[in-house]
Scaffold this active site. Structure first.
Site, short mmCIF file in Angstrom:
data_model
loop_
_atom_site.label_atom_id
_atom_site.label_comp_id
_atom_site.label_asym_id
_atom_site.label_seq_id
_atom_site.Cartn_x
_atom_site.Cartn_y
_atom_site.Cartn_z
N GLU A 172 0.82 -1.23 0.00
CA GLU A 172 0.00 0.00 0.00
C GLU A 172 0.85 1.27 0.00
OE1 GLU A 172 -2.92 -0.21 3.16
OE2 GLU A 172 -4.05 -1.75 2.11
N GLU A 290 -5.47 -8.56 0.05
CA GLU A 290 -6.19 -8.20 1.28
C GLU A 290 -7.66 -8.03 0.91
OE1 GLU A 290 -4.61 -5.14 3.85
OE2 GLU A 290 -2.55 -5.64 3.30
O1 AHR Z 1 -4.96 -5.88 7.22
C1 AHR Z 1 -4.84 -4.73 8.01
C2 AHR Z 1 -4.13 -3.59 7.27
O2 AHR Z 1 -4.93 -3.16 6.21
C3 AHR Z 1 -2.82 -3.93 6.60
O3 AHR Z 1 -1.73 -3.87 7.46
C4 AHR Z 1 -2.71 -2.88 5.54
O4 AHR Z 1 -2.00 -3.31 4.42
C5 AHR Z 1 -4.14 -2.53 5.23
O5 AHR Z 1 -4.36 -1.16 5.26
#
Ligand code: AHR
Length: 499
Positions: A172, A290
């Site tokens: 990210e 994610e």
């Molecule tokens: O999964 C929780 C967080 O969400 C992770 O660390 C990050 O990559 C995202 O913003």
């Protein structure tokens, strides 16, 4: 109006990669310490790993686990986590305002993943880390021996390489919350140098480059285009992330699959634009590394602490249903989504909860994930579906969403269906006549009178799927009723199959 679904053997989305059922363990809250690792717990093994947690992970049949972050990754020096434990430094983890003891590092995590039946998808730090640090980690993990880093791994107890295939090149990086956040061109250039060195260290590695942190970002999807233009020849996948929370309208929440579909399609279109622009013959994969329901708005500041209880969302039946819609989107885009990681696996926005010194139990989201992981492998078929359409915040969405997979070797077909209508059961006709003689072999549904019901240590089975009597077909045609607000799994046996 009723719903209908027709499946045709030759109308396929494509093969479903095993990695579609991956997950994620970050050094965050109680995911590692007090999650997978709790020395002294009655179920802990000699390495301090909780066997009860491992059993639940194995039940989910997770093939790959992303590690060690997440936001944590961008301030992490992997060298802190290797070698004798007593010499490992205790650090501030500035990403999560936590104290990191480094008792678990890449070696121990690879050991854990092996026990859990999964491979590791490792991340390299593109925040405070350099391309050289990234290449050194690949050397440490994957080089057979005879070099400083690979010999150090052997001295640290792992003579055989970890042979890590999948690598995330940062996390990210367009988010200002990210340690060492960069603009797209700077990240693209830095990632390219890291990827060159990583591949020159081990040519077999599969590299995942950071897309934007999500469609809520002003930088999306332009970030993805710029980064891909710098890295298209070296990357195997573009990383995308998406979380949802219930903003107050249950109907909109149950229809998030509509938005997930569009998000994947826009990401794929961005990849294809760069494919055309760079005259590449390669089609870029998507690593949806994610995805989940996450009540991010509930997070609150906390003091510096080891393994704080943060991001410990308790999922309701309603959350599990919205979640199941995202899983449908993944299956329906299996031609582009090469990897997907449910974020996360234990304690932190997780399907599994582990109490210190106590039991481990399944959250409501455990079940739809287990269903697609166990029965969603093979080839994804393209659902030819009709259902009443309703207006949602995501645009018009069908009241019933479907996905279907075929495991030809096993002679099975599976239909997954989310009835997102909270008020009405949906009479649904399923036409499988093109497959020849077919019988329904099993059916389950996840639903209930209380959409706010959730599992807990005291009531671990408050939300769980129930078996339903299988319907008899008529020439491969079946009629079923899908309960209001329900997740349904219908399993079929194709005649002549071995099982
Ligand atoms: O999964 C929780 C967080 O969400 C992770 O660390 C990050 O990559 C995202 O913003």
């Amino acid at each position: 109006m009723d719903a209908s679904l027709t499946l045709l053997p030759d109308l396929a989305v494509g093969p479903v990669a095993d990695e579609l059922f991956g997950s994620f363990v970050e050094h965050l809250g109680r995911a590692v310490y007090g999650g997978i690792y709790e020395p002294g717990h009655p179920a802990a093994d000699a390495s301090g790993f909780r066997r009860d947690v491992i059993d639940l992970v194995r039940e989910l049949r997770v093939p790959v686990v992303r590690y060690p972050g997440g936001n944590f990754l961008s301030g992490y020096d992997w060298r802190d986590g290797v070698g004798p434990r007593e010499r490992r430094p205790v650090r501030l983890d500035r990403a999560w305002h936590s104290v990191e003891t480094n008792r678990i590092g890449i070696d121990e995590f690879c050991d854990w993943a092996r026990e859990a039946g999964a491979e590791v998808m490792a991340g390299v730090n593109m925040g405070t880390g350099t391309p050289q640090d990234a290449a050194d980690l690949v050397e440490y993990c994957n080089h057979p021996g005879g070099t400083a880093w690979s010999d150090l791994r052997a001295r640290n107890g792992h003579r055989d390489p970890h042979a890590i295939r999948w690598w995330c090149v940062g996390n990210e990086m367009d988010g200002d919350w990210q340690i060492g956040h960069l603009d797209a061109l700077s990240y693209g250039r830095k990632a390219r140098e890291a990827m060159k060195l990583m591949r020159w260290t081990d040519e077999r590695v599969k590299l995942v480059v950071c897309g934007s942190a999500g469609p809520g970002m002003a930088t999306w999807p332009e970030w993805d285009r710029i980064v891909l233009e710098q890295t298209y020849d070296l990357a195997d996948c573009l990383s995308i992330h998406r979380y949802y929370e219930n903003a107050g309208n249950d109907d909109d929440f149950l229809s998030v699959f509509r938005d997930t579909d569009r998000f994947i399609e826009t990401s794929a279109a961005t990849c294809d634009y760069v494919k055309a622009k760079t005259r590449s013959k390669k089609t870029m994969g998507i690593s949806f590394d994610e995805w989940n329901i996450w009540y991010q708005s509930r997070e609150e500041p906390h003091p510096w602490q080891e393994a704080p209880r943060i991001l410990e969302d308790r999922y309701t039946l309603l959350d599990a249903l919205a979640f199941s819609g995202m899983a449908l989107s993944l299956l329906n885009h299996a031609d582009r989504v090469r990897v997907a990681c449910l974020a996360q696996l234990v304690n932190v926005i997780a399907p599994i909860v582990a109490e210190p010194g106590g039991p481990a139990w399944r959250q409501a989201t455990f079940y739809p994930f287990r269903d697609v992981s166990l029965f969603g492998r093979g080839v994804a078929l393209r659902p030819v579906a009709k259902a009443p359409v309703r207006e949602t915040v995501w645009g018009d969405a069908p009241s019933v969403a479907f996905a279907a997979t075929r495991d030809e070797a096993a002679g099975t077909l599976t239909v997954f269906a989310l009835n997102a209508d909270r008020a009405r059961p949906m009479r649904t006709r399923i036409d499988l006549s093109a497959f020849g003689p077919v019988e329904m072999s099993a059916r389950t549904e996840l639903c209930g009178p209380d959409l706010r019901a959730a599992n807990s240590a005291a009531r671990p089975d408050a939300v769980r799927p129930a078996a339903v009597r299988a319907a008899r077909g008529d020439g491969g045609r079946f009629a079923v009723s899908l309960k209001p607000a329900s997740w349904n799994v219908l399993r079929f046996r194709v005649a002549g199959s071995r099982r």
